[in-house]
Design a protein around this motif. Structure first.
Motif, mmCIF file in Angstrom:
data_model
loop_
_atom_site.group_PDB
_atom_site.id
_atom_site.type_symbol
_atom_site.label_atom_id
_atom_site.label_comp_id
_atom_site.label_asym_id
_atom_site.label_seq_id
_atom_site.Cartn_x
_atom_site.Cartn_y
_atom_site.Cartn_z
ATOM 1 N N LEU A 19 0.800 -1.223 0.000
ATOM 2 C CA LEU A 19 0.000 0.000 0.000
ATOM 3 C C LEU A 19 0.836 1.279 0.000
ATOM 4 C CD1 LEU A 19 -2.794 1.214 -0.029
ATOM 5 C CD2 LEU A 19 -2.844 1.036 2.478
ATOM 6 N N PRO A 20 1.939 1.398 0.766
ATOM 7 C CA PRO A 20 2.735 2.633 0.701
ATOM 8 C C PRO A 20 3.200 2.955 -0.716
ATOM 9 C CG PRO A 20 3.403 1.346 2.590
ATOM 10 C CD PRO A 20 2.474 0.470 1.794
ATOM 11 N N LEU A 21 3.568 1.930 -1.474
ATOM 12 C CA LEU A 21 4.000 2.158 -2.854
ATOM 13 C C LEU A 21 2.848 2.659 -3.710
ATOM 14 C CD1 LEU A 21 6.100 1.926 -5.119
ATOM 15 C CD2 LEU A 21 5.414 -0.475 -5.390
ATOM 16 N N TYR A 22 1.671 2.087 -3.537
ATOM 17 C CA TYR A 22 0.511 2.510 -4.331
ATOM 18 C C TYR A 22 0.086 3.940 -3.983
ATOM 19 C CZ TYR A 22 0.209 -2.441 -5.440
ATOM 20 O OH TYR A 22 0.495 -3.717 -5.872
ATOM 21 N N ILE A 23 0.233 4.317 -2.712
ATOM 22 C CA ILE A 23 -0.092 5.693 -2.314
ATOM 23 C C ILE A 23 0.826 6.675 -3.026
ATOM 24 C CG2 ILE A 23 -0.050 7.324 -0.389
ATOM 25 C CD1 ILE A 23 -0.941 5.044 1.433
ATOM 26 N N VAL A 24 2.106 6.360 -3.050
ATOM 27 C CA VAL A 24 3.076 7.223 -3.725
ATOM 28 C C VAL A 24 2.786 7.275 -5.223
ATOM 29 C CG1 VAL A 24 5.514 7.435 -4.334
ATOM 30 C CG2 VAL A 24 4.862 6.917 -1.985
ATOM 31 N N MET A 25 2.408 6.146 -5.807
ATOM 32 C CA MET A 25 2.088 6.119 -7.239
ATOM 33 C C MET A 25 0.876 6.983 -7.551
ATOM 34 S SD MET A 25 2.790 2.071 -8.021
ATOM 35 C CE MET A 25 2.138 2.167 -9.693
ATOM 36 N N LEU A 26 -0.132 6.973 -6.669
ATOM 37 C CA LEU A 26 -1.302 7.840 -6.872
ATOM 38 C C LEU A 26 -0.910 9.310 -6.849
ATOM 39 C CD1 LEU A 26 -4.071 6.084 -4.721
ATOM 40 C CD2 LEU A 26 -3.984 6.277 -7.213
ATOM 41 N N TYR A 27 -0.041 9.669 -5.913
ATOM 42 C CA TYR A 27 0.426 11.059 -5.860
ATOM 43 C C TYR A 27 1.217 11.412 -7.121
ATOM 44 C CZ TYR A 27 -0.925 11.528 -0.965
ATOM 45 O OH TYR A 27 -1.635 11.606 0.209
ATOM 46 N N ALA A 28 1.969 10.463 -7.642
ATOM 47 C CA ALA A 28 2.724 10.712 -8.870
ATOM 48 C C ALA A 28 1.781 10.971 -10.039
ATOM 49 C CB ALA A 28 3.635 9.520 -9.168
ATOM 50 N N VAL A 29 0.683 10.193 -10.109
ATOM 51 C CA VAL A 29 -0.317 10.427 -11.152
ATOM 52 C C VAL A 29 -0.919 11.816 -10.996
ATOM 53 C CG1 VAL A 29 -2.578 9.702 -12.026
ATOM 54 C CG2 VAL A 29 -0.853 7.984 -11.449
ATOM 55 N N GLY A 30 -1.215 12.192 -9.758
ATOM 56 C CA GLY A 30 -1.757 13.527 -9.515
ATOM 57 C C GLY A 30 -0.795 14.624 -9.934
ATOM 58 N N ALA A 31 0.505 14.403 -9.706
ATOM 59 C CA ALA A 31 1.503 15.399 -10.106
ATOM 60 C C ALA A 31 1.547 15.564 -11.615
ATOM 61 C CB ALA A 31 2.879 14.989 -9.574
ATOM 62 N N VAL A 32 1.439 14.452 -12.342
ATOM 63 C CA VAL A 32 1.433 14.521 -13.811
ATOM 64 C C VAL A 32 0.212 15.291 -14.302
ATOM 65 C CG1 VAL A 32 1.267 13.158 -15.920
ATOM 66 C CG2 VAL A 32 2.789 12.422 -14.079
ATOM 67 N N LEU A 33 -0.943 15.017 -13.716
ATOM 68 C CA LEU A 33 -2.170 15.732 -14.120
ATOM 69 C C LEU A 33 -2.060 17.220 -13.813
ATOM 70 C CD1 LEU A 33 -5.000 13.247 -13.039
ATOM 71 C CD2 LEU A 33 -4.218 13.785 -15.353
ATOM 72 N N ASN A 34 -1.423 17.549 -12.697
ATOM 73 C CA ASN A 34 -1.227 18.961 -12.375
ATOM 74 C C ASN A 34 -0.360 19.654 -13.414
ATOM 75 O OD1 ASN A 34 -2.769 19.372 -10.077
ATOM 76 N ND2 ASN A 34 -1.152 18.678 -8.689
ATOM 77 N N LEU A 35 0.677 18.968 -13.867
ATOM 78 C CA LEU A 35 1.547 19.551 -14.879
ATOM 79 C C LEU A 35 0.804 19.759 -16.196
ATOM 80 C CD1 LEU A 35 4.951 17.681 -14.387
ATOM 81 C CD2 LEU A 35 4.464 20.110 -14.004
ATOM 82 N N ILE A 36 -0.022 18.783 -16.558
ATOM 83 C CA ILE A 36 -0.715 18.851 -17.844
ATOM 84 C C ILE A 36 -1.794 19.927 -17.849
ATOM 85 C CG2 ILE A 36 -2.182 17.569 -19.443
ATOM 86 C CD1 ILE A 36 -0.707 15.033 -18.601
ATOM 87 N N SER A 37 -2.555 19.986 -16.756
ATOM 88 C CA SER A 37 -3.729 20.871 -16.737
ATOM 89 C C SER A 37 -3.568 22.088 -15.852
ATOM 90 C CB SER A 37 -4.949 20.081 -16.277
ATOM 91 O OG SER A 37 -4.775 19.651 -14.931
ATOM 92 N N ASN A 38 -2.375 22.237 -15.238
ATOM 93 C CA ASN A 38 -2.129 23.354 -14.327
ATOM 94 C C ASN A 38 -3.082 23.323 -13.128
ATOM 95 O OD1 ASN A 38 -0.709 25.592 -13.472
ATOM 96 N ND2 ASN A 38 -2.081 27.046 -14.490
ATOM 97 N N GLY A 39 -3.486 22.119 -12.715
ATOM 98 C CA GLY A 39 -4.325 21.944 -11.541
ATOM 99 C C GLY A 39 -5.808 22.055 -11.775
ATOM 100 N N SER A 40 -6.227 22.560 -12.905
ATOM 101 C CA SER A 40 -7.658 22.792 -13.139
ATOM 102 C C SER A 40 -8.426 21.488 -13.320
ATOM 103 C CB SER A 40 -7.844 23.682 -14.366
ATOM 104 O OG SER A 40 -7.286 23.069 -15.523
ATOM 105 N N PHE A 41 -7.819 20.494 -13.957
ATOM 106 C CA PHE A 41 -8.521 19.245 -14.227
ATOM 107 C C PHE A 41 -8.891 18.533 -12.932
ATOM 108 C CE2 PHE A 41 -8.673 14.680 -15.148
ATOM 109 C CZ PHE A 41 -9.581 14.669 -16.202
ATOM 110 N N TYR A 42 -7.995 18.567 -11.959
ATOM 111 C CA TYR A 42 -8.257 17.895 -10.692
ATOM 112 C C TYR A 42 -9.466 18.502 -10.002
ATOM 113 C CZ TYR A 42 -7.877 16.703 -5.772
ATOM 114 O OH TYR A 42 -8.175 16.293 -4.494
ATOM 115 N N TYR A 43 -9.501 19.817 -9.878
ATOM 116 C CA TYR A 43 -10.598 20.452 -9.153
ATOM 117 C C TYR A 43 -11.918 20.373 -9.923
ATOM 118 C CZ TYR A 43 -7.419 22.204 -5.631
ATOM 119 O OH TYR A 43 -6.520 22.283 -4.610
ATOM 120 N N GLN A 44 -11.871 20.345 -11.214
ATOM 121 C CA GLN A 44 -13.101 20.291 -12.004
ATOM 122 C C GLN A 44 -13.726 18.907 -12.031
ATOM 123 O OE1 GLN A 44 -12.465 21.890 -15.919
ATOM 124 N NE2 GLN A 44 -11.828 23.906 -15.162
#
Length: 271
Positions: A19-44
């Motif tokens: 589970l610790p590895l999967y948690i870190v992987m989820l955060y990594a996915v979130g970081a990629v989405l932030n880079l692509i959408s400048n954070g807007s995609f996550y909140y929308q």
């Protein structure tokens, strides 16, 4: 056997072992989405928003888990390594199932807090993330490994217990200065921490029976290291000095005073 152990006996086979590895992987996915959408995609589309969940976007009860602890990519790398090491350390102490339960209860508590706030203030712009869950996970780590040293910025060594204390002060500050959502999330995260802290402590080691056993063990070790088992409180002779000596404890003295047969009836009683 406490409630955690009973649950583990029944459902332990379903625990996520990495589970610790999967948690870190989820955060990594979130970081990629932030880079692509400048954070807007996550909140929308992905954040924990009770209003949108009640209007059909039920995936948000899961997707909010990818919210990164920081938006700085460089700092995020160090944070993720740190979170991974914390998670792995807790798994080593608690086991995979108990760590799974800690994270699951924290997630469910965050979701419940979001809906409680929305029920009180039906605002369509209520957002929640895993910020307080991460803080409570670090509190658990600090409670278990208080003397562990970490290096701030890779240079300054500091014991984890002081960072844990700082973490607690930060939670109190945000509780008294933050909004209702922050207050509820802080209460939930602290309750989760306290629940696991008291449920996973080894109370057997402080039970009267265990304390007595340890006292007897230390006494036996001390006697064996001295080479004798009996010594007169008056003349200080032992069975090594005279194998014909007999030793008895005096029932009228306050304390465990042992006397040889020559002084058993002639000594002054200790009161």
């Amino acid at each position: 056997m406490n409630w955690l152990n009973r649950l583990e006996r029944k459902f332990g086979k379903y625990a996520i072992t990495n589970l610790p590895l999967y948690i870190v992987m989820l955060y990594a996915v979130g970081a990629v989405l932030n880079l692509i959408s400048n954070g807007s995609f996550y909140y929308q589309y992905l954040s924990l928003n009770p209003y949108m969940i009640l209007h059909g976007q039920v995936w948000r009860v899961v997707t909010f888990l990818i919210a990164t602890p920081t938006t700085s990519i460089i700092f995020l790398i160090f944070v993720l390594f740190f979170y991974y090491s914390i998670g792995e350390s807790l798994v080593q102490v608690w086991g995979a199932f108990k760590f799974n339960m800690y994270i699951l209860i924290g997630i469910l508590g965050t979701i419940a807090a979001a809906f409680i706030v929305y029920a009180i203030y039906p605002n369509p712009y209520i957002y929640m993330d895993t910020y307080y869950l991460n803080l409570s996970m670090f509190l658990a780590y600090a409670a278990i490994f208080p003397e562990m040293r970490v290096y701030l910025y890779g240079i300054l060594p500091i014991k984890v217990k002081w960072l844990g204390l700082l973490d607690g002060v930060l939670l109190l500050y945000e509780f008294f200065t933050g909004g209702l959502g922050s207050k509820i999330c802080i209460v939930v995260s602290l309750l989760n921490f306290l629940l696991f802290y008291f449920s996973t402590r080894n109370y057997r080691k402080i039970s009267p029976k265990e304390v007595q056993r340890k006292r007897q063990y230390r006494k036996a070790v001390s006697e064996s290291s001295r080479g004798y088992r009996h010594q007169c409180a008056i003349c200080k002779r032992t069975e090594l000095d005279d194998p014909n000596l007999e030793f008895r404890y005096c029932s009228k003295c306050n304390g465990n005073y042992e006397y040889c047969n020559e002084h058993l009836f002639t000594h002054t009683h200790v009161k």
